[in-house]
Write a protein that holds these residues in place. Structure first.
Motif, PDB file in Angstrom:
ATOM      1  N   GLY A 161       0.817  -1.211   0.000  1.00 22.29           N
ATOM      2  CA  GLY A 161       0.000   0.000   0.000  1.00 22.29           C
ATOM      3  C   GLY A 161       0.849   1.258   0.000  1.00 22.29           C
ATOM      4  N   ARG A 162       1.897   1.240   0.788  1.00 14.55           N
ATOM      5  CA  ARG A 162       2.819   2.389   0.844  1.00 14.55           C
ATOM      6  C   ARG A 162       3.494   2.633  -0.497  1.00 14.55           C
ATOM      7  NH1 ARG A 162       5.383   1.440   6.181  1.00 14.55           N
ATOM      8  NH2 ARG A 162       5.830  -0.388   5.013  1.00 14.55           N
ATOM      9  N   TRP A 163       3.954   1.567  -1.147  1.00  8.71           N
ATOM     10  CA  TRP A 163       4.591   1.697  -2.459  1.00  8.71           C
ATOM     11  C   TRP A 163       3.642   2.346  -3.464  1.00  8.71           C
ATOM     12  CZ3 TRP A 163       6.498  -4.053  -3.014  1.00  8.71           C
ATOM     13  CH2 TRP A 163       7.592  -4.273  -2.158  1.00  8.71           C
ATOM     14  N   LEU A 164       2.406   1.862  -3.475  1.00  8.27           N
ATOM     15  CA  LEU A 164       1.423   2.365  -4.436  1.00  8.27           C
ATOM     16  C   LEU A 164       1.040   3.812  -4.150  1.00  8.27           C
ATOM     17  CD1 LEU A 164      -0.743  -0.855  -4.565  1.00  8.27           C
ATOM     18  CD2 LEU A 164       0.672   0.023  -6.437  1.00  8.27           C
ATOM     19  N   GLU A 165       0.882   4.138  -2.877  1.00  9.26           N
ATOM     20  CA  GLU A 165       0.534   5.505  -2.495  1.00  9.26           C
ATOM     21  C   GLU A 165       1.670   6.472  -2.846  1.00  9.26           C
ATOM     22  OE1 GLU A 165      -0.517   4.746   1.573  1.00  9.26           O
ATOM     23  OE2 GLU A 165      -2.606   4.313   1.041  1.00  9.26           O
ATOM     24  N   LYS A 166       2.912   6.062  -2.644  1.00  8.76           N
ATOM     25  CA  LYS A 166       4.058   6.907  -3.017  1.00  8.76           C
ATOM     26  C   LYS A 166       4.098   7.162  -4.513  1.00  8.76           C
ATOM     27  CE  LYS A 166       7.292   6.135   0.741  1.00  8.76           C
ATOM     28  NZ  LYS A 166       8.634   5.672   1.131  1.00  8.76           N
ATOM     29  N   ALA A 167       3.553   6.239  -5.287  1.00  4.57           N
ATOM     30  CA  ALA A 167       3.501   6.404  -6.744  1.00  4.57           C
ATOM     31  C   ALA A 167       2.285   7.238  -7.170  1.00  4.57           C
ATOM     32  CB  ALA A 167       3.468   5.039  -7.428  1.00  4.57           C
ATOM     33  N   GLY A 168       1.491   7.682  -6.203  1.00  6.77           N
ATOM     34  CA  GLY A 168       0.369   8.562  -6.493  1.00  6.77           C
ATOM     35  C   GLY A 168      -0.986   7.903  -6.631  1.00  6.77           C
ATOM     36  N   HIS A 169      -1.062   6.630  -6.316  1.00  8.72           N
ATOM     37  CA  HIS A 169      -2.334   5.913  -6.429  1.00  8.72           C
ATOM     38  C   HIS A 169      -3.139   6.027  -5.132  1.00  8.72           C
ATOM     39  CE1 HIS A 169      -0.988   4.175 -10.193  1.00  8.72           C
ATOM     40  NE2 HIS A 169       0.133   3.795  -9.597  1.00  8.72           N
ATOM     41  N   SER A 170      -4.448   5.956  -5.277  1.00  9.02           N
ATOM     42  CA  SER A 170      -5.347   5.865  -4.134  1.00  9.02           C
ATOM     43  C   SER A 170      -5.550   4.376  -3.857  1.00  9.02           C
ATOM     44  CB  SER A 170      -6.677   6.533  -4.476  1.00  9.02           C
ATOM     45  OG  SER A 170      -7.605   6.337  -3.448  1.00  9.02           O
ATOM     46  N   VAL A 171      -5.355   3.957  -2.609  1.00 10.61           N
ATOM     47  CA  VAL A 171      -5.366   2.529  -2.287  1.00 10.61           C
ATOM     48  C   VAL A 171      -6.384   2.226  -1.196  1.00 10.61           C
ATOM     49  CG1 VAL A 171      -3.973   0.586  -1.455  1.00 10.61           C
ATOM     50  CG2 VAL A 171      -2.913   2.352  -2.877  1.00 10.61           C
ATOM     51  N   VAL A 172      -7.192   1.196  -1.444  1.00  8.98           N
ATOM     52  CA  VAL A 172      -8.082   0.625  -0.434  1.00  8.98           C
ATOM     53  C   VAL A 172      -7.560  -0.775  -0.168  1.00  8.98           C
ATOM     54  CG1 VAL A 172     -10.428  -0.163   0.062  1.00  8.98           C
ATOM     55  CG2 VAL A 172     -10.071   1.984  -1.168  1.00  8.98           C
ATOM     56  N   LYS A 173      -7.432  -1.145   1.112  1.00 15.22           N
ATOM     57  CA  LYS A 173      -6.854  -2.437   1.483  1.00 15.22           C
ATOM     58  C   LYS A 173      -7.890  -3.298   2.198  1.00 15.22           C
ATOM     59  CE  LYS A 173      -3.469   0.284   3.126  1.00 15.22           C
ATOM     60  NZ  LYS A 173      -2.420   0.722   3.989  1.00 15.22           N
ATOM     61  N   THR A 174      -7.849  -4.585   1.910  1.00 20.40           N
ATOM     62  CA  THR A 174      -8.710  -5.531   2.599  1.00 20.40           C
ATOM     63  C   THR A 174      -7.991  -6.871   2.748  1.00 20.40           C
ATOM     64  OG1 THR A 174     -10.901  -6.563   2.648  1.00 20.40           O
ATOM     65  CG2 THR A 174      -9.898  -6.243   0.493  1.00 20.40           C
ATOM     66  N   VAL A 175      -8.347  -7.615   3.801  1.00 24.41           N
ATOM     67  CA  VAL A 175      -7.657  -8.873   4.109  1.00 24.41           C
ATOM     68  C   VAL A 175      -8.426 -10.124   3.693  1.00 24.41           C
ATOM     69  CG1 VAL A 175      -6.316  -7.907   6.016  1.00 24.41           C
ATOM     70  CG2 VAL A 175      -8.564  -8.925   6.473  1.00 24.41           C
ATOM     71  N   SER A 176      -9.608  -9.954   3.065  1.00 21.81           N
ATOM     72  CA  SER A 176     -10.375 -11.149   2.697  1.00 21.81           C
ATOM     73  C   SER A 176     -11.100 -10.959   1.372  1.00 21.81           C
ATOM     74  CB  SER A 176     -11.408 -11.486   3.781  1.00 21.81           C
ATOM     75  OG  SER A 176     -12.496 -10.571   3.739  1.00 21.81           O
ATOM     76  N   GLY A 177     -11.354 -12.063   0.734  1.00 21.06           N
ATOM     77  CA  GLY A 177     -12.093 -12.038  -0.522  1.00 21.06           C
ATOM     78  C   GLY A 177     -13.506 -11.528  -0.359  1.00 21.06           C
ATOM     79  N   GLU A 178     -14.154 -11.933   0.726  1.00 17.35           N
ATOM     80  CA  GLU A 178     -15.524 -11.502   0.963  1.00 17.35           C
ATOM     81  C   GLU A 178     -15.608  -9.984   1.102  1.00 17.35           C
ATOM     82  OE1 GLU A 178     -13.883 -13.747   2.816  1.00 17.35           O
ATOM     83  OE2 GLU A 178     -14.947 -15.636   2.560  1.00 17.35           O
ATOM     84  N   GLU A 179     -14.707  -9.423   1.879  1.00 19.28           N
ATOM     85  CA  GLU A 179     -14.678  -7.973   2.062  1.00 19.28           C
ATOM     86  C   GLU A 179     -14.308  -7.279   0.752  1.00 19.28           C
ATOM     87  OE1 GLU A 179     -15.171  -4.300   3.567  1.00 19.28           O
ATOM     88  OE2 GLU A 179     -15.764  -6.156   4.550  1.00 19.28           O
ATOM     89  N   ALA A 180     -13.434  -7.892  -0.014  1.00 17.24           N
ATOM     90  CA  ALA A 180     -13.031  -7.315  -1.298  1.00 17.24           C
ATOM     91  C   ALA A 180     -14.225  -7.169  -2.235  1.00 17.24           C
ATOM     92  CB  ALA A 180     -11.960  -8.189  -1.942  1.00 17.24           C
ATOM     93  N   LEU A 181     -15.083  -8.179  -2.287  1.00 20.46           N
ATOM     94  CA  LEU A 181     -16.249  -8.104  -3.167  1.00 20.46           C
ATOM     95  C   LEU A 181     -17.184  -6.972  -2.746  1.00 20.46           C
ATOM     96  CD1 LEU A 181     -16.912 -11.901  -3.723  1.00 20.46           C
ATOM     97  CD2 LEU A 181     -15.821 -10.281  -5.294  1.00 20.46           C
ATOM     98  N   LYS A 182     -17.299  -6.728  -1.455  1.00 20.11           N
ATOM     99  CA  LYS A 182     -18.100  -5.593  -0.974  1.00 20.11           C
ATOM    100  C   LYS A 182     -17.466  -4.271  -1.401  1.00 20.11           C
ATOM    101  CE  LYS A 182     -19.704  -8.084   3.098  1.00 20.11           C
ATOM    102  NZ  LYS A 182     -19.576  -8.212   4.553  1.00 20.11           N
ATOM    103  N   GLN A 183     -16.137  -4.188  -1.290  1.00 17.52           N
ATOM    104  CA  GLN A 183     -15.418  -2.975  -1.673  1.00 17.52           C
ATOM    105  C   GLN A 183     -15.556  -2.702  -3.175  1.00 17.52           C
ATOM    106  OE1 GLN A 183     -13.878  -0.613   0.025  1.00 17.52           O
ATOM    107  NE2 GLN A 183     -14.202  -1.568   2.006  1.00 17.52           N
ATOM    108  N   ILE A 184     -15.496  -3.749  -3.980  1.00 21.41           N
ATOM    109  CA  ILE A 184     -15.635  -3.598  -5.427  1.00 21.41           C
ATOM    110  C   ILE A 184     -17.005  -3.031  -5.767  1.00 21.41           C
ATOM    111  CG2 ILE A 184     -15.752  -4.847  -7.630  1.00 21.41           C
ATOM    112  CD1 ILE A 184     -13.666  -6.817  -6.349  1.00 21.41           C
ATOM    113  N   ALA A 185     -18.037  -3.549  -5.112  1.00 24.89           N
ATOM    114  CA  ALA A 185     -19.394  -3.074  -5.367  1.00 24.89           C
ATOM    115  C   ALA A 185     -19.579  -1.627  -4.910  1.00 24.89           C
ATOM    116  CB  ALA A 185     -20.400  -3.982  -4.670  1.00 24.89           C
ATOM    117  N   ALA A 186     -18.941  -1.254  -3.817  1.00 25.76           N
ATOM    118  CA  ALA A 186     -19.090   0.096  -3.265  1.00 25.76           C
ATOM    119  C   ALA A 186     -18.277   1.134  -4.026  1.00 25.76           C
ATOM    120  CB  ALA A 186     -18.686   0.099  -1.792  1.00 25.76           C
ATOM    121  N   ASN A 187     -17.115   0.742  -4.519  1.00 25.06           N
ATOM    122  CA  ASN A 187     -16.211   1.693  -5.154  1.00 25.06           C
ATOM    123  C   ASN A 187     -15.401   0.959  -6.214  1.00 25.06           C
ATOM    124  OD1 ASN A 187     -14.594   3.861  -5.764  1.00 25.06           O
ATOM    125  ND2 ASN A 187     -13.297   3.640  -3.965  1.00 25.06           N
ATOM    126  N   LYS A 188     -15.933   0.885  -7.412  1.00 31.24           N
ATOM    127  CA  LYS A 188     -15.300   0.130  -8.503  1.00 31.24           C
ATOM    128  C   LYS A 188     -13.884   0.650  -8.760  1.00 31.24           C
ATOM    129  CE  LYS A 188     -16.231  -1.166 -13.264  1.00 31.24           C
ATOM    130  NZ  LYS A 188     -17.178  -0.973 -14.370  1.00 31.24           N
TER     131      LYS A 188
END
Length: 120
Positions: free
Chosen positions: A18-45
């Motif tokens: 996440g730190r590497w990506l943010e330093k490169a100027g990207h906005s990063v959302v992090k999650t530790v599980s597939g289930e949570e990831a699918l919720k994040q995808i639906a909320a913010n593609k």
């Protein structure tokens, strides 16, 4: 700047990547599980998903199958991150393919190159 969803069951890997990506100027959302990831995808593609291949409960391939099976999400770019010795095996036998694969052991340069190649 791209919106990137980072999915990994290893919290240290999430933090470092996440730190590497943010330093490169990207906005990063992090999650530790597939289930949570699918919720994040639906909320913010996201523009790109960095997906750990081997996770407990819901594996990377299961998450990818859900993404590719949904008409609203199937075109999101997905990059597998894997700790497998042969990273190419991660995509070889699957009906649902990731847009790229990078080994976790290859470090920051390989990851950032793969991200930039996929995002264009």
């Amino acid at each position: 700047m791209s919106n990137i969803l980072l999915i990994d069951d290893d919290e240290d890997m999430l933090s470092i990547t996440g730190r590497w990506l943010e330093k490169a100027g990207h906005s990063v959302v992090k999650t530790v599980s597939g289930e949570e990831a699918l919720k994040q995808i639906a909320a913010n593609k996201p523009d790109l998903i960095l997906l750990d291949y081997a996770m407990p409960v819901m594996s990377g391939p299961a998450v990818l199958k859900s993404i590719r099976s949904n008409a609203d999400f199937r075109n999101i770019k997905v990059l597998y991150r894997t700790g497998l010795d042969d990273a190419d095996e991660a995509n070889a036998d699957s009906e649902f393919k990731a847009d790229g694969i990078v080994s976790k052991s290859d470090g920051r340069p390989a990851l950032m190159s793969a991200v930039e190649n996929i995002l264009g």
